[in-house]
Design an enzyme around this catalytic site. Structure first.
Site, PDB file in Angstrom:
ATOM      1  N   ASP A  50     -11.244   9.309  18.391  1.00 53.95           N
ATOM      2  CA  ASP A  50     -10.619   8.102  18.943  1.00 53.95           C
ATOM      3  C   ASP A  50     -10.038   7.143  17.908  1.00 53.95           C
ATOM      4  O   ASP A  50      -9.914   5.950  18.161  1.00 53.95           O
ATOM      5  CB  ASP A  50     -11.670   7.351  19.761  1.00 53.95           C
ATOM      6  CG  ASP A  50     -12.956   7.129  18.976  1.00 53.95           C
ATOM      7  OD1 ASP A  50     -12.899   7.159  17.739  1.00 53.95           O
ATOM      8  OD2 ASP A  50     -14.015   6.937  19.605  1.00 53.95           O
ATOM      9  N   GLU A  75     -14.108  16.278  20.943  1.00 56.36           N
ATOM     10  CA  GLU A  75     -14.876  15.080  21.337  1.00 56.36           C
ATOM     11  C   GLU A  75     -14.113  14.295  22.407  1.00 56.36           C
ATOM     12  O   GLU A  75     -13.849  13.091  22.279  1.00 56.36           O
ATOM     13  CB  GLU A  75     -15.221  14.187  20.136  1.00 56.36           C
ATOM     14  CG  GLU A  75     -16.400  13.265  20.383  1.00 56.36           C
ATOM     15  CD  GLU A  75     -16.757  12.379  19.203  1.00 56.36           C
ATOM     16  OE1 GLU A  75     -16.211  11.280  19.091  1.00 56.36           O
ATOM     17  OE2 GLU A  75     -17.582  12.800  18.377  1.00 56.36           O
ATOM     18  N   GLU A  85     -10.618   1.957  19.905  1.00 61.26           N
ATOM     19  CA  GLU A  85     -10.963   3.368  20.176  1.00 61.26           C
ATOM     20  C   GLU A  85     -10.903   3.739  21.655  1.00 61.26           C
ATOM     21  O   GLU A  85     -10.468   4.842  22.002  1.00 61.26           O
ATOM     22  CB  GLU A  85     -12.358   3.678  19.604  1.00 61.26           C
ATOM     23  CG  GLU A  85     -12.428   3.700  18.069  1.00 61.26           C
ATOM     24  CD  GLU A  85     -12.582   2.321  17.448  1.00 61.26           C
ATOM     25  OE1 GLU A  85     -12.702   1.314  18.209  1.00 61.26           O
ATOM     26  OE2 GLU A  85     -12.578   2.211  16.204  1.00 61.26           O
ATOM     27  N   HIS A 115     -19.614  -1.451  11.042  1.00 58.49           N
ATOM     28  CA  HIS A 115     -18.215  -1.539  10.614  1.00 58.49           C
ATOM     29  C   HIS A 115     -17.201  -1.834  11.720  1.00 58.49           C
ATOM     30  O   HIS A 115     -16.024  -2.019  11.451  1.00 58.49           O
ATOM     31  CB  HIS A 115     -17.799  -0.215   9.937  1.00 58.49           C
ATOM     32  CG  HIS A 115     -17.677   0.930  10.909  1.00 58.49           C
ATOM     33  ND1 HIS A 115     -16.539   1.153  11.653  1.00 58.49           N
ATOM     34  CD2 HIS A 115     -18.539   1.887  11.280  1.00 58.49           C
ATOM     35  CE1 HIS A 115     -16.722   2.223  12.417  1.00 58.49           C
ATOM     36  NE2 HIS A 115     -17.927   2.685  12.215  1.00 58.49           N
ATOM     37  N   ARG A 125     -14.428  -2.840  14.372  1.00 57.81           N
ATOM     38  CA  ARG A 125     -13.433  -3.912  14.408  1.00 57.81           C
ATOM     39  C   ARG A 125     -13.759  -4.984  15.440  1.00 57.81           C
ATOM     40  O   ARG A 125     -13.544  -6.167  15.203  1.00 57.81           O
ATOM     41  CB  ARG A 125     -12.056  -3.322  14.729  1.00 57.81           C
ATOM     42  CG  ARG A 125     -11.202  -3.025  13.532  1.00 57.81           C
ATOM     43  CD  ARG A 125      -9.818  -2.550  13.988  1.00 57.81           C
ATOM     44  NE  ARG A 125      -8.844  -2.580  12.909  1.00 57.81           N
ATOM     45  CZ  ARG A 125      -8.775  -1.693  11.932  1.00 57.81           C
ATOM     46  NH1 ARG A 125      -9.631  -0.710  11.850  1.00 57.81           N
ATOM     47  NH2 ARG A 125      -7.828  -1.800  11.007  1.00 57.81           N
ATOM     48  N   HIS A 152     -19.721   0.121   4.284  1.00 53.64           N
ATOM     49  CA  HIS A 152     -18.358   0.631   4.510  1.00 53.64           C
ATOM     50  C   HIS A 152     -17.391  -0.087   3.559  1.00 53.64           C
ATOM     51  O   HIS A 152     -17.584  -1.251   3.228  1.00 53.64           O
ATOM     52  CB  HIS A 152     -18.020   0.331   5.975  1.00 53.64           C
ATOM     53  CG  HIS A 152     -16.757   0.947   6.475  1.00 53.64           C
ATOM     54  ND1 HIS A 152     -15.508   0.553   6.066  1.00 53.64           N
ATOM     55  CD2 HIS A 152     -16.542   1.918   7.401  1.00 53.64           C
ATOM     56  CE1 HIS A 152     -14.587   1.257   6.693  1.00 53.64           C
ATOM     57  NE2 HIS A 152     -15.183   2.098   7.516  1.00 53.64           N
TER      58      HIS A 152
HETATM   59  C1  UD1 Z   1     -11.714   3.493  11.217  1.00 50.84           C
HETATM   60  C2  UD1 Z   1     -11.461   3.795  12.695  1.00 50.84           C
HETATM   61  C3  UD1 Z   1     -12.754   3.717  13.487  1.00 50.84           C
HETATM   62  C4  UD1 Z   1     -13.857   4.550  12.860  1.00 50.84           C
HETATM   63  C5  UD1 Z   1     -14.001   4.192  11.394  1.00 50.84           C
HETATM   64  C6  UD1 Z   1     -15.010   5.112  10.739  1.00 50.84           C
HETATM   65  C7  UD1 Z   1      -9.278   3.084  13.593  1.00 50.84           C
HETATM   66  C8  UD1 Z   1      -8.475   1.971  14.112  1.00 50.84           C
HETATM   67  N1  UD1 Z   1     -10.546   2.793  13.216  1.00 50.84           N
HETATM   68  O1  UD1 Z   1     -12.132   2.140  11.149  1.00 50.84           O
HETATM   69  O2  UD1 Z   1     -12.524   4.182  14.814  1.00 50.84           O
HETATM   70  O3  UD1 Z   1     -15.066   4.285  13.545  1.00 50.84           O
HETATM   71  O4  UD1 Z   1     -12.733   4.360  10.728  1.00 50.84           O
HETATM   72  O5  UD1 Z   1     -15.453   4.601   9.532  1.00 50.84           O
HETATM   73  O6  UD1 Z   1      -8.807   4.177  13.519  1.00 50.84           O
HETATM   74  N2  UD1 Z   1     -11.162   1.478   3.087  1.00 50.84           N
HETATM   75  C9  UD1 Z   1     -11.124   1.858   1.767  1.00 50.84           C
HETATM   76  N3  UD1 Z   1     -11.419   3.161   1.437  1.00 50.84           N
HETATM   77  C10 UD1 Z   1     -11.771   4.071   2.369  1.00 50.84           C
HETATM   78  C11 UD1 Z   1     -11.822   3.678   3.719  1.00 50.84           C
HETATM   79  C12 UD1 Z   1     -11.502   2.392   4.055  1.00 50.84           C
HETATM   80  O7  UD1 Z   1     -10.820   1.065   0.890  1.00 50.84           O
HETATM   81  O8  UD1 Z   1     -12.051   5.217   2.004  1.00 50.84           O
HETATM   82  C13 UD1 Z   1     -10.822   0.096   3.447  1.00 50.84           C
HETATM   83  C14 UD1 Z   1      -9.321  -0.200   3.339  1.00 50.84           C
HETATM   84  O9  UD1 Z   1      -9.135  -1.514   2.896  1.00 50.84           O
HETATM   85  C15 UD1 Z   1      -8.874  -0.077   4.797  1.00 50.84           C
HETATM   86  C16 UD1 Z   1     -10.073  -0.664   5.504  1.00 50.84           C
HETATM   87  O10 UD1 Z   1     -11.201  -0.158   4.788  1.00 50.84           O
HETATM   88  O11 UD1 Z   1      -7.680  -0.778   5.038  1.00 50.84           O
HETATM   89  C17 UD1 Z   1     -10.223  -0.331   6.962  1.00 50.84           C
HETATM   90  O12 UD1 Z   1     -10.017   1.052   7.217  1.00 50.84           O
HETATM   91  P1  UD1 Z   1      -9.480   1.504   8.657  1.00 50.84           P
HETATM   92  O13 UD1 Z   1      -9.398   2.985   8.701  1.00 50.84           O
HETATM   93  O14 UD1 Z   1      -8.244   0.740   8.990  1.00 50.84           O
HETATM   94  O15 UD1 Z   1     -10.574   0.969   9.658  1.00 50.84           O
HETATM   95  P2  UD1 Z   1     -12.113   1.315   9.803  1.00 50.84           P
HETATM   96  O16 UD1 Z   1     -12.826   0.068  10.117  1.00 50.84           O
HETATM   97  O17 UD1 Z   1     -12.540   2.145   8.672  1.00 50.84           O
HETATM   98  N1  UDP Z   2     -21.847   8.416   7.024  1.00 50.54           N
HETATM   99  C1  UDP Z   2     -21.833   8.842   5.702  1.00 50.54           C
HETATM  100  N2  UDP Z   2     -22.035   7.923   4.713  1.00 50.54           N
HETATM  101  C2  UDP Z   2     -22.272   6.624   4.965  1.00 50.54           C
HETATM  102  C3  UDP Z   2     -22.272   6.182   6.319  1.00 50.54           C
HETATM  103  C4  UDP Z   2     -22.047   7.113   7.323  1.00 50.54           C
HETATM  104  O1  UDP Z   2     -21.646  10.021   5.431  1.00 50.54           O
HETATM  105  O2  UDP Z   2     -22.461   5.858   4.017  1.00 50.54           O
HETATM  106  C5  UDP Z   2     -21.622   9.405   8.076  1.00 50.54           C
HETATM  107  C6  UDP Z   2     -22.603   9.405   9.213  1.00 50.54           C
HETATM  108  O3  UDP Z   2     -23.743  10.188   8.927  1.00 50.54           O
HETATM  109  C7  UDP Z   2     -21.772   9.966  10.355  1.00 50.54           C
HETATM  110  C8  UDP Z   2     -20.397   9.401  10.059  1.00 50.54           C
HETATM  111  O4  UDP Z   2     -20.377   9.080   8.691  1.00 50.54           O
HETATM  112  O5  UDP Z   2     -21.685  11.384  10.260  1.00 50.54           O
HETATM  113  C9  UDP Z   2     -20.146   8.171  10.895  1.00 50.54           C
HETATM  114  O6  UDP Z   2     -19.037   7.515  10.419  1.00 50.54           O
HETATM  115  P1  UDP Z   2     -18.735   5.998  10.731  1.00 50.54           P
HETATM  116  O7  UDP Z   2     -19.991   5.277  11.046  1.00 50.54           O
HETATM  117  O8  UDP Z   2     -17.903   5.503   9.593  1.00 50.54           O
HETATM  118  O9  UDP Z   2     -17.786   6.086  11.998  1.00 50.54           O
HETATM  119  P2  UDP Z   2     -18.031   6.197  13.560  1.00 50.54           P
HETATM  120  O10 UDP Z   2     -18.938   7.339  13.831  1.00 50.54           O
HETATM  121  O11 UDP Z   2     -18.588   4.892  14.029  1.00 50.54           O
HETATM  122  O12 UDP Z   2     -16.657   6.399  14.103  1.00 50.54           O
END
Ligand code: UD1
Ligand code: UDP
Length: 381
Positions: free
Chosen positions: A98, A120, A134, A210, A212, A243
């Site tokens: 999602d 999923e 999502e 984490h 939004r 995160h």
């Molecule tokens: C995204 C997904 C969310 C999922 C989550 C898992 C969307 C809108 N959101 O949210 O559904 O649950 O991932 O973690 O698709 N960043 C880094 N390095 C990384 C990853 C993230 O620097 O490796 C920082 C960046 O500044 C980025 C911000 O995190 O802009 C947010 O990342 P983003 O993918 O937009 O949103 P998440 O909150 O991670």
């Molecule tokens: N996870 C990980 N390292 C971390 C935090 C989470 O490998 O520091 C794994 C966790 O075990 C799960 C997945 O990441 O498999 C969940 O991701 P996240 O919580 O970022 O996203 P969501 O499931 O809420 O979309």
């Protein structure tokens, strides 16, 4: 007969963890050429998963920017996917879950008239803004997809409510397939700090946060509740791999830095995380994936959200919805830390989300769709 070109598209950490075993399963089928395209909506957190599961993408859109907006992610994915699809010419595209990558990947497949398999599928809260974005991404992908791989029967029922009944399979969640490859009793952590945690003498609380829709006041309340829990319970160590989102980093540091029994650490590699979960006492999280993994490992979960699209483990009694209010989170955590009977009632392993064979069923279903095999049996817990 020519091989089917099945392209898996993903971009964030959870998608990668849940798609990795499927990419491998597909690669092992002689009728299939498994192609892996990453958007890199996440960069470091994605690369860590690719390394753990030894995956080498065939295409990398490399779209991530700091503090990216939903529109930027979607538009960059869409533009980048055009060239990937034109070049790699897949017979089917698989998207997961999602995220914005999921939605843009499915939409791009549709623009190129390539059929879509949704891994999923069928999770719903029925609240358009929670989880945000999502819940809407799931609905939009449901409208586009041709095949639906539902983790549970409940997910299939959700699709039925939207009159989607064709091409639907109950497969279990691929995250359980992934867990089976990462969790080991004799696992030694790469991070020395995790080897030194007092697993036998203190209660390890594993935290992630984490979402939004929790940005702003809900996240402030969650973090200050976590600080209160740590300060008022000397017998706990709170371990929080934060995160990389700057919004989350700032909020976590503001409330939780400098508390002696709080460990704010960088995101963990998936195998480190899974093994830490297997050894912890309690999970506090707003993550989707952790709600699925922890029950399989017999760990109680308090979900720091107003709702959940994963009611199966709530029904099984191992997950409770704590909400996002300070008093509720502090109160429910205290009960599980201080009352052994309340804890024991939640700490039993259940596997409502899978039996570790989801990827096999999904690969079989894809071959069935193309007339190259029989229809797989559904997953029953
Ligand atoms: C995204 C997904 C969310 C999922 C989550 C898992 C969307 C809108 N959101 O949210 O559904 O649950 O991932 O973690 O698709 N960043 C880094 N390095 C990384 C990853 C993230 O620097 O490796 C920082 C960046 O500044 C980025 C911000 O995190 O802009 C947010 O990342 P983003 O993918 O937009 O949103 P998440 O909150 O991670
Ligand atoms: N996870 C990980 N390292 C971390 C935090 C989470 O490998 O520091 C794994 C966790 O075990 C799960 C997945 O990441 O498999 C969940 O991701 P996240 O919580 O970022 O996203 P969501 O499931 O809420 O979309």
């Amino acid at each position: 007969m020519e091989k089917l070109r099945i392209m898996s598209v993903f971009g964030t950490r959870p998608e990668a963890i849940k798609m990795a075993p499927l990419v491998k399963e597909l690669a092992g089928r002689e009728e299939i050429e498994s192609i892996c395209c990453v958007t890199a909506q996440h960069r470091e957190m994605l690369d860590s998963v690719l390394e753990v599961f030894d995956l080498k993408p065939d295409w990398d859109l490399d779209i991530m920017t700091p503090r990216q907006t939903l529109s930027t992610i979607t538009s960059k994915c869409l533009t980048g996917m055009d060239e990937a699809i034109d070049t790699l010419k897949p017979d089917m595209i698989l998207v997961h879950g999602d995220t914005s990558t999921t939605f843009a990947g499915a939409l791009s497949a549709f623009y190129h008239q390539v059929p879509v398999g949704h891994v999923e599928a069928g999770l719903r809260t029925w609240d358009k803004y929670s989880p945000y974005p999502e819940e809407m991404n799931r609905k939009l992908v449901t409208a586009i997809a041709d095949l639906y791989f539902c983790p549970t029967e409940n997910n299939r029922e959700n699709l039925r409510r939207e009159a989607v009944t064709e091409g639907v399979f109950v497969t279990g969640n691929t995250v359980i397939d992934a867990l089976k490859t990462t969790v080991r009793k004799d696992y030694v952590f790469a991070a020395e700090e995790l080897n030194r945690l007092p697993y036998d003498t203190k209660k390890i609380l594993l935290v992630t946060c984490h979402r939004r829709e929790n940005y702003g006041q809900p996240m402030e309340d969650i973090m200050s509740a976590l600080a209160e829990i740590a300060r008022t319970h000397e017998d706990v160590e709170l371990v929080y791999p934060v995160h990389l989102s700057p919004v989350v980093q700032e909020c976590a540091k503001k409330h939780l830095a400098d508390i002696p029994n709080v460990h704010l650490i960088p995101p963990l590699a998936a195998d480190e995380m899974h093994n830490l979960m297997a050894r912890c006492y309690l999970v506090l999280t707003d993550s989707g994936g952790l709600q699925e993994e922890a029950p399989a490992l017999g760990k109680p979960v308090l979900v720091m959200r107003r709702e959940t699209e994963r009611p199966e483990a709530v029904t099984a009694g191992t997950v409770k919805l704590a909400g996002v209010k300070y008093d509720d989170i502090v109160g429910m955590a205290h009960e599980l830390i201080a009352d052994p009977a309340a804890y024991a009632a939640m700490a039993h392993a259940v596997n409502p989300y899978g039996d570790g064979c989801a990827c096999r069923r999904i690969a079989d279903a894809i071959l069935w769709h193309f007339g190259r095999g029989g229809r797989p049996e559904d997953f029953h817990p």
